[in-house]
Design a protein around this motif. Structure first.
Motif, mmCIF file in Angstrom:
data_model
loop_
_atom_site.group_PDB
_atom_site.id
_atom_site.type_symbol
_atom_site.label_atom_id
_atom_site.label_comp_id
_atom_site.label_asym_id
_atom_site.label_seq_id
_atom_site.Cartn_x
_atom_site.Cartn_y
_atom_site.Cartn_z
ATOM 1 N N GLY A 165 2.393 24.498 6.386
ATOM 2 C CA GLY A 165 1.986 23.128 6.082
ATOM 3 C C GLY A 165 2.927 22.410 5.133
ATOM 4 N N LEU A 166 3.992 23.098 4.705
ATOM 5 C CA LEU A 166 4.948 22.524 3.745
ATOM 6 C C LEU A 166 5.527 21.188 4.213
ATOM 7 C CD1 LEU A 166 6.501 23.678 1.107
ATOM 8 C CD2 LEU A 166 8.372 24.121 2.678
ATOM 9 N N ASP A 167 5.795 21.078 5.517
ATOM 10 C CA ASP A 167 6.493 19.906 6.054
ATOM 11 C C ASP A 167 5.599 19.046 6.940
ATOM 12 O OD1 ASP A 167 9.041 20.414 4.892
ATOM 13 O OD2 ASP A 167 9.452 21.934 6.411
ATOM 14 N N LEU A 168 4.313 19.087 6.724
ATOM 15 C CA LEU A 168 3.406 18.307 7.577
ATOM 16 C C LEU A 168 3.127 16.917 6.999
ATOM 17 C CD1 LEU A 168 0.697 20.835 8.816
ATOM 18 C CD2 LEU A 168 2.902 20.214 9.822
ATOM 19 N N GLY A 169 3.065 15.949 7.894
ATOM 20 C CA GLY A 169 2.630 14.605 7.500
ATOM 21 C C GLY A 169 3.590 13.860 6.592
ATOM 22 N N LEU A 170 4.899 14.119 6.732
ATOM 23 C CA LEU A 170 5.860 13.518 5.803
ATOM 24 C C LEU A 170 6.411 12.172 6.275
ATOM 25 C CD1 LEU A 170 7.974 16.691 4.880
ATOM 26 C CD2 LEU A 170 5.782 15.940 3.952
ATOM 27 N N TRP A 171 6.164 11.832 7.540
ATOM 28 C CA TRP A 171 6.778 10.611 8.090
ATOM 29 C C TRP A 171 5.884 9.403 7.830
ATOM 30 C CZ3 TRP A 171 11.561 11.986 9.552
ATOM 31 C CH2 TRP A 171 11.773 13.316 9.893
ATOM 32 N N GLU A 172 6.559 8.279 7.819
ATOM 33 C CA GLU A 172 5.909 7.005 7.496
ATOM 34 C C GLU A 172 4.721 6.682 8.414
ATOM 35 O OE1 GLU A 172 9.127 4.124 7.275
ATOM 36 O OE2 GLU A 172 7.898 2.817 8.549
ATOM 37 N N ASP A 173 4.785 7.141 9.673
ATOM 38 C CA ASP A 173 3.722 6.796 10.622
ATOM 39 C C ASP A 173 2.720 7.938 10.831
ATOM 40 O OD1 ASP A 173 5.800 8.222 11.732
ATOM 41 O OD2 ASP A 173 5.821 7.169 13.646
ATOM 42 N N ASN A 174 2.664 8.880 9.887
ATOM 43 C CA ASN A 174 1.717 9.995 10.020
ATOM 44 C C ASN A 174 0.342 9.668 9.427
ATOM 45 O OD1 ASN A 174 4.242 12.609 9.566
ATOM 46 N ND2 ASN A 174 3.560 11.577 11.425
ATOM 47 N N GLY A 175 0.235 8.503 8.803
ATOM 48 C CA GLY A 175 -1.056 8.128 8.237
ATOM 49 C C GLY A 175 -1.432 8.917 6.997
ATOM 50 N N THR A 176 -0.450 9.437 6.276
ATOM 51 C CA THR A 176 -0.730 10.185 5.039
ATOM 52 C C THR A 176 -0.195 9.396 3.846
ATOM 53 O OG1 THR A 176 1.400 11.328 5.173
ATOM 54 C CG2 THR A 176 -0.477 12.409 6.226
ATOM 55 N N PRO A 177 -0.761 9.622 2.663
ATOM 56 C CA PRO A 177 -0.245 8.916 1.475
ATOM 57 C C PRO A 177 1.215 9.274 1.203
ATOM 58 C CG PRO A 177 -2.357 9.994 0.990
ATOM 59 C CD PRO A 177 -1.945 10.441 2.370
ATOM 60 N N GLN A 178 1.578 10.564 1.357
ATOM 61 C CA GLN A 178 2.974 10.936 1.071
ATOM 62 C C GLN A 178 3.936 10.325 2.080
ATOM 63 O OE1 GLN A 178 0.609 13.128 2.031
ATOM 64 N NE2 GLN A 178 1.409 14.752 3.350
ATOM 65 N N GLY A 179 3.504 10.252 3.352
ATOM 66 C CA GLY A 179 4.377 9.679 4.374
ATOM 67 C C GLY A 179 4.783 8.255 4.033
ATOM 68 N N ARG A 180 3.885 7.544 3.395
ATOM 69 C CA ARG A 180 4.179 6.139 3.069
ATOM 70 C C ARG A 180 5.230 5.988 1.979
ATOM 71 N NH1 ARG A 180 -1.024 5.447 4.927
ATOM 72 N NH2 ARG A 180 -2.089 6.027 3.012
ATOM 73 N N ILE A 181 5.355 7.006 1.104
ATOM 74 C CA ILE A 181 6.304 6.832 -0.017
ATOM 75 C C ILE A 181 7.549 7.715 0.069
ATOM 76 C CG2 ILE A 181 4.522 6.076 -1.648
ATOM 77 C CD1 ILE A 181 4.693 8.957 -2.846
ATOM 78 N N TYR A 182 7.587 8.697 0.994
ATOM 79 C CA TYR A 182 8.690 9.670 0.961
ATOM 80 C C TYR A 182 10.010 9.135 1.510
ATOM 81 C CZ TYR A 182 6.048 13.778 -0.660
ATOM 82 O OH TYR A 182 5.345 14.688 -1.403
ATOM 83 N N GLY A 183 9.968 8.049 2.255
ATOM 84 C CA GLY A 183 11.227 7.445 2.694
ATOM 85 C C GLY A 183 11.899 8.139 3.866
ATOM 86 N N PHE A 184 11.174 8.978 4.597
ATOM 87 C CA PHE A 184 11.764 9.642 5.759
ATOM 88 C C PHE A 184 11.833 8.716 6.976
ATOM 89 C CE2 PHE A 184 10.585 13.811 3.735
ATOM 90 C CZ PHE A 184 11.853 14.371 3.777
ATOM 91 N N GLY A 185 11.113 7.605 6.936
ATOM 92 C CA GLY A 185 11.087 6.727 8.104
ATOM 93 C C GLY A 185 10.057 7.204 9.115
ATOM 94 N N LYS A 186 10.101 6.588 10.289
ATOM 95 C CA LYS A 186 9.149 6.964 11.340
ATOM 96 C C LYS A 186 9.537 8.305 11.941
ATOM 97 C CE LYS A 186 7.006 2.708 12.725
ATOM 98 N NZ LYS A 186 7.679 1.683 11.888
ATOM 99 N N GLN A 187 8.555 9.040 12.381
ATOM 100 C CA GLN A 187 8.824 10.347 12.992
ATOM 101 C C GLN A 187 9.770 10.163 14.178
ATOM 102 O OE1 GLN A 187 5.317 12.815 13.408
ATOM 103 N NE2 GLN A 187 6.172 13.786 15.223
ATOM 104 N N PRO A 188 10.892 10.884 14.199
ATOM 105 C CA PRO A 188 11.911 10.625 15.222
ATOM 106 C C PRO A 188 11.430 10.887 16.639
ATOM 107 C CG PRO A 188 12.783 12.063 13.501
ATOM 108 C CD PRO A 188 11.320 11.903 13.235
ATOM 109 N N PHE A 189 10.594 11.907 16.845
ATOM 110 C CA PHE A 189 10.100 12.195 18.191
ATOM 111 C C PHE A 189 8.802 12.975 18.067
ATOM 112 C CE2 PHE A 189 13.456 15.230 17.036
ATOM 113 C CZ PHE A 189 12.754 16.422 17.024
ATOM 114 N N GLY A 190 8.101 13.038 19.176
ATOM 115 C CA GLY A 190 6.808 13.720 19.148
ATOM 116 C C GLY A 190 5.716 12.745 18.764
ATOM 117 N N ASN A 191 4.491 13.218 18.857
ATOM 118 C CA ASN A 191 3.340 12.366 18.572
ATOM 119 C C ASN A 191 3.015 12.409 17.076
ATOM 120 O OD1 ASN A 191 0.833 11.241 18.261
ATOM 121 N ND2 ASN A 191 -0.015 12.142 20.134
#
Ligand SMILES: [Zn+2]
Length: 464
Positions: free
Chosen positions: A194-220
């Motif tokens: 679970g270390l790398d889960l929900g890190l992208w901006e469009d994952n609907g998580t609080p961390q995804g919104r601030i981590y700056g990784f951008g939108k998930q490149p591929f996959g759902n």
């Protein structure tokens, strides 16, 4: 001229893009049920590291909580992480910079929880991973050390799956001695907890919104486990037309993770925090090991670009089944390989005589010397070797496993995997096919072992 632009027919580009997007959605959808990686890395890391006497023979180190490590080294980590960020920005192509607001500072942290929160944010990892003190038991070992069992939820945020169910965890106490090989072996599994889960901006998580990784490149982006895929796969060796058509494939980042964890490992070892040194080292090993898996290094093994275009042409003309079939078959073979690998290693840990070729390969038998580690190894060597092996391995899987699993587009391996033990069923029904598959995978095991030791060896000199 922009090297990413293809002269000629732009519609060819969009054909490939659509096909790849569909394929990758499918590849990541399988993450909802499957492990989407070599499963149970620890089963292979242990034998690989046991073959490095200068590491395996290291004296026990003291278990240390993350809070104690940060309390002691918080100030020094500020510079280490600032330098690391500079390295990543300069060296990792398409690197999404860590926002400056997340820069690690220890000064002014009100308490241990706040210090941890800042550290986790600077590393851009999932904040809910417990990071408990624990070991994973070797499935073949009988425990006699009196360490208490630890529930899965204390080490992983993932729901139960076949590999976690089969793992047994025990708790460590701060200050008790533990061998570095046990620490690194256990930690080599942890990035899949679970270390790398929900890190992208469009994952609907609080961390995804601030981590700056951008939108998930591929996959759902809504599928939990699939969200880690772009950090655990490295598509560095596709044809140029593929990148031109599907630029999102350039956004895979195991290199960044490996360098970050190795840097932290070196610093922890240099400052006398060996427990965290070897735990971070195990994290680095995980991503290196993932890159030895051909389905993590190639998008669609044994499907040529020309064939992708042809299949997609049929799709555009109103025959969608060829495209859907191609995607399902690649997904099923990916999962079947990982099922075979996991069940064979589990059997091998119970009885080494079952797959001796793999344990020999993991230990580097017959190889004069392991490779040297360098920052270029993940991209230039490890993933290239896996990518080069992908087509042949894909064909061997198709030829050796029951057709139902690898050649039947109406079958969904991920949805049906529970209870499937491909190693046992093949051993029972077709020992010749089992042996052929064991032989075909053995070189991947050799790379897994060699590069795992290369990481460990590269860190030995860092110890204080
Ligand atoms: Zn992984």
């Amino acid at each position: 001229m922009d090297p990413t632009r293809i002269p000629g027919d732009p519609s060819a580009t969009s054909f490939v893009r659509r096909l790849l997007q569909l394929a990758l959605c499918a590849a990541c959808a399988l993450g909802a049920t499957g492990a989407l990686a070599w499963s149970r890395h620890a089963l292979a890391t242990g034998p690989a590291l046991a073959a490095l006497p200068e590491f395996a023979g290291l004296p026990a180190v003291k278990v240390e909580s993350l809070a104690s490590f940060l309390a002691a080294e918080g100030a020094s980590l500020e510079q280490v992480l600032a330098d690391e960020e500079r390295w990543a920005r300069e060296h990792v192509p398409t690197y999404p910079p860590r926002p400056d607001a997340l820069r690690f500072t220890a000064a002014g942290a009100s308490d241990a929880a706040e210090l941890r929160r800042r550290f986790v944010a600077a590393l851009r990892i999932a904040p809910d991973l417990p990071l408990a003190l624990f070991l994973q038991r070797d499935p073949g070992a009988t425990a006699s050390d009196g360490r208490p069992p630890l529930a899965e939820r204390e080490v992983t945020t993932l729901p139960r799956d076949a590999s976690i169910e089969a793992s047994r965890f025990v708790a460590l106490r701060e200050g008790e001695p533990v061998r570095p090989i046990e620490v690194a072996t256990t930690a080599s599994d942890e990035p899949d907890y679970g270390l790398d889960l929900g890190l992208w901006e469009d994952n609907g998580t609080p961390q995804g919104r601030i981590y700056g990784f951008g939108k998930q490149p591929f996959g759902n982006p809504a599928l939990d486990f699939g969200t880690q895929a772009p950090l655990h796969m490295g598509f560095y060796h596709e044809a140029r037309i593929i990148y031109a058509a599907a630029g999102f494939l350039k956004r895979t980042y195991p290199e960044y993770r490996i360098h970050l964890w190795r840097t932290l490992a070196r610093h922890a070892l240099a400052t006398g925090h060996d427990y965290w040194g070897w735990r971070f080292a195990g994290w680095a090993m995980h991503y290196v090991q993932d890159l030895t898996q051909p389905y993590h290094a190639r998008v669609l093994p044994d499907v040529s670009t020309v064939r992708m275009l042809w299949i997609n042409g049929l799709y555009m003309a109103g025959w969608p089944s060829a495209r859907e079939h191609a995607v399902t078959l690649v997904s099923n073979r990916h999962l079947a390989l990982e099922n075979f690998e996991r069940t064979a290693l589990e059997a091998g840990h119970r009885d080494r005589r079952v797959v001796p070729a793999w344990f020999d390969a993991l230990a580097g038998a017959g190889v004069a010397a392991d490779p040297e580690w360098s920052d270029d190894s993940p991209r230039r060597v490890v993933s290239l070797r896996a990518a080069d092996a992908a087509d042949a391995l894909d064909r061997t899987l198709a030829a050796t496993l029951p057709a139902h699993y690898v050649d039947d587009p109406s079958f969904d391996f991920g949805a049906s995997e529970h209870g499937i033990d491909l190693f046992a069923s093949l051993a029972r029904d077709d020992a010749g096919a089992r042996d052929a598959l064991v032989r075909a995978i053995a070189p991947r095991m050799a790379d897994f072992g060699a590069y795992t030791r290369a990481v460990a060896r590269s860190l030995l000199a860092a110890r204080r």
